[in-house]
Write a protein that holds these residues in place. Sequence first.
Motif, PDB file in Angstrom:
ATOM      1  N   ILE A 101       0.847  -1.209   0.000  1.00 53.82           N
ATOM      2  CA  ILE A 101       0.000   0.000   0.000  1.00 53.82           C
ATOM      3  C   ILE A 101       0.876   1.250   0.000  1.00 53.82           C
ATOM      4  O   ILE A 101       1.832   1.358   0.776  1.00 53.82           O
ATOM      5  CB  ILE A 101      -0.931   0.009   1.228  1.00 53.82           C
ATOM      6  N   LYS A 102       0.551   2.208  -0.863  1.00 52.13           N
ATOM      7  CA  LYS A 102       1.292   3.469  -0.945  1.00 52.13           C
ATOM      8  C   LYS A 102       0.554   4.620  -0.257  1.00 52.13           C
ATOM      9  O   LYS A 102       1.145   5.419   0.451  1.00 52.13           O
ATOM     10  CB  LYS A 102       1.541   3.832  -2.409  1.00 52.13           C
ATOM     11  N   SER A 179     -22.535   8.267   4.745  1.00 52.80           N
ATOM     12  CA  SER A 179     -21.825   7.706   3.594  1.00 52.80           C
ATOM     13  C   SER A 179     -20.331   7.690   3.898  1.00 52.80           C
ATOM     14  O   SER A 179     -19.826   8.559   4.598  1.00 52.80           O
ATOM     15  CB  SER A 179     -22.090   8.535   2.335  1.00 52.80           C
ATOM     16  N   TRP A 180     -19.632   6.708   3.340  1.00 52.03           N
ATOM     17  CA  TRP A 180     -18.199   6.615   3.596  1.00 52.03           C
ATOM     18  C   TRP A 180     -17.490   6.066   2.358  1.00 52.03           C
ATOM     19  O   TRP A 180     -18.112   5.503   1.455  1.00 52.03           O
ATOM     20  CB  TRP A 180     -17.912   5.718   4.807  1.00 52.03           C
ATOM     21  N   ASN A 181     -16.190   6.251   2.311  1.00 47.68           N
ATOM     22  CA  ASN A 181     -15.391   5.734   1.206  1.00 47.68           C
ATOM     23  C   ASN A 181     -13.955   5.516   1.651  1.00 47.68           C
ATOM     24  O   ASN A 181     -13.452   6.227   2.523  1.00 47.68           O
ATOM     25  CB  ASN A 181     -15.438   6.683   0.002  1.00 47.68           C
ATOM     26  N   VAL A 182     -13.324   4.527   1.061  1.00 42.88           N
ATOM     27  CA  VAL A 182     -11.909   4.253   1.310  1.00 42.88           C
ATOM     28  C   VAL A 182     -11.254   3.983  -0.037  1.00 42.88           C
ATOM     29  O   VAL A 182     -11.717   3.130  -0.800  1.00 42.88           O
ATOM     30  CB  VAL A 182     -11.709   3.032   2.233  1.00 42.88           C
ATOM     31  N   ARG A 183     -10.199   4.702  -0.322  1.00 43.90           N
ATOM     32  CA  ARG A 183      -9.439   4.508  -1.561  1.00 43.90           C
ATOM     33  C   ARG A 183      -8.038   4.037  -1.187  1.00 43.90           C
ATOM     34  O   ARG A 183      -7.328   4.696  -0.414  1.00 43.90           O
ATOM     35  CB  ARG A 183      -9.350   5.823  -2.352  1.00 43.90           C
ATOM     36  N   ILE A 184      -7.644   2.888  -1.727  1.00 45.43           N
ATOM     37  CA  ILE A 184      -6.350   2.289  -1.413  1.00 45.43           C
ATOM     38  C   ILE A 184      -5.504   2.319  -2.673  1.00 45.43           C
ATOM     39  O   ILE A 184      -5.870   1.724  -3.690  1.00 45.43           O
ATOM     40  CB  ILE A 184      -6.525   0.835  -0.930  1.00 45.43           C
ATOM     41  N   GLU A 185      -4.373   3.005  -2.609  1.00 49.12           N
ATOM     42  CA  GLU A 185      -3.518   3.145  -3.783  1.00 49.12           C
ATOM     43  C   GLU A 185      -2.260   2.285  -3.658  1.00 49.12           C
ATOM     44  O   GLU A 185      -1.616   2.244  -2.611  1.00 49.12           O
ATOM     45  CB  GLU A 185      -3.115   4.615  -3.980  1.00 49.12           C
ATOM     46  N   SER A 188       0.646   0.856  -9.107  1.00 47.39           N
ATOM     47  CA  SER A 188       0.113   0.984 -10.459  1.00 47.39           C
ATOM     48  C   SER A 188      -1.407   0.877 -10.561  1.00 47.39           C
ATOM     49  O   SER A 188      -1.962   0.918 -11.646  1.00 47.39           O
ATOM     50  CB  SER A 188       0.737  -0.091 -11.364  1.00 47.39           C
ATOM     51  N   TYR A 189      -2.093   0.748  -9.441  1.00 53.06           N
ATOM     52  CA  TYR A 189      -3.550   0.659  -9.477  1.00 53.06           C
ATOM     53  C   TYR A 189      -4.110   1.043  -8.114  1.00 53.06           C
ATOM     54  O   TYR A 189      -3.368   1.252  -7.147  1.00 53.06           O
ATOM     55  CB  TYR A 189      -4.011  -0.742  -9.870  1.00 53.06           C
ATOM     56  N   CYS A 190      -5.426   1.150  -8.038  1.00 53.20           N
ATOM     57  CA  CYS A 190      -6.059   1.470  -6.772  1.00 53.20           C
ATOM     58  C   CYS A 190      -7.345   0.661  -6.629  1.00 53.20           C
ATOM     59  O   CYS A 190      -7.881   0.126  -7.606  1.00 53.20           O
ATOM     60  CB  CYS A 190      -6.348   2.963  -6.651  1.00 53.20           C
ATOM     61  N   GLU A 191      -7.839   0.564  -5.423  1.00 56.44           N
ATOM     62  CA  GLU A 191      -9.115  -0.084  -5.127  1.00 56.44           C
ATOM     63  C   GLU A 191      -9.957   0.871  -4.298  1.00 56.44           C
ATOM     64  O   GLU A 191      -9.427   1.582  -3.435  1.00 56.44           O
ATOM     65  CB  GLU A 191      -8.903  -1.396  -4.373  1.00 56.44           C
ATOM     66  N   ILE A 192     -11.261   0.871  -4.549  1.00 56.47           N
ATOM     67  CA  ILE A 192     -12.156   1.791  -3.856  1.00 56.47           C
ATOM     68  C   ILE A 192     -13.276   1.003  -3.184  1.00 56.47           C
ATOM     69  O   ILE A 192     -13.906   0.150  -3.808  1.00 56.47           O
ATOM     70  CB  ILE A 192     -12.747   2.827  -4.827  1.00 56.47           C
TER      71      ILE A 192
END
Length: 219
Positions: A101-102, A179-185, A188-192
């Motif tokens: 994870i970056k 509402s909530w959100n998590v973005r994992i970078e 070379s790619y990310c997941e949301i």
Amino acid sequence: MTSYLKRCIELIKMFLSAKTTATLTRRDNMTNFRRVSPKCPKCSGNQTYDILPQLPNELEDEIYLEELFYNGVSIGNTTYHCRTCNYTWKKYKGRKPYRDIKRIYCGIGGYPGPYYNVEINVDKRQVKHKTSLPEVNDIKIVGNLVTDKEIQWLLSQLYKCDLLNWAEEYFKPVLDGTSWNVRIEYSSYCEIKTGSNFFPEKWDEFTEAVSKISSGDFG
């Protein structure tokens, strides 16, 4: 129109369609909520499906939407089962993926606020915490540096929360709410991961870890 309202309308339309169309089967109802499941790593079979944590013993593509609609549903789950050989597996296994994870961006809030946003730069050991109250046009941003030990502690907590194996979306049809959100970078790619009024099993542990690393409220 907000993405939350659009999602509400989409789910309600599907629910009403399922209730009024006599020829619609139980299998048809959840099909539009499916994500593509990967091949089985054991037998290379394609007859796989992702398991719903809310109803773990039923095939996701055969669940009637009404069974889940009002109690909350997770979409794009990351635990899979193969019908051919009965093998079950998770998308991510062990601690190694967490070391890749970056950055992590996460946010939570609901009308009329407050709204919290936290940015964690793992490589630079930087954490930024933002609190906003739109009703009074009040925004507070606090940034700080953390130690390598603190970052390693955070990654350990995220592993315990099984963050990377959370579903893509958690939804419960409630107007307003949270509402909530998590973005994992990664490199070379990310997941949301996103949610509205419905949360992963380890959500409380996750918010506690984010609050501690950012020295601010989150949740």
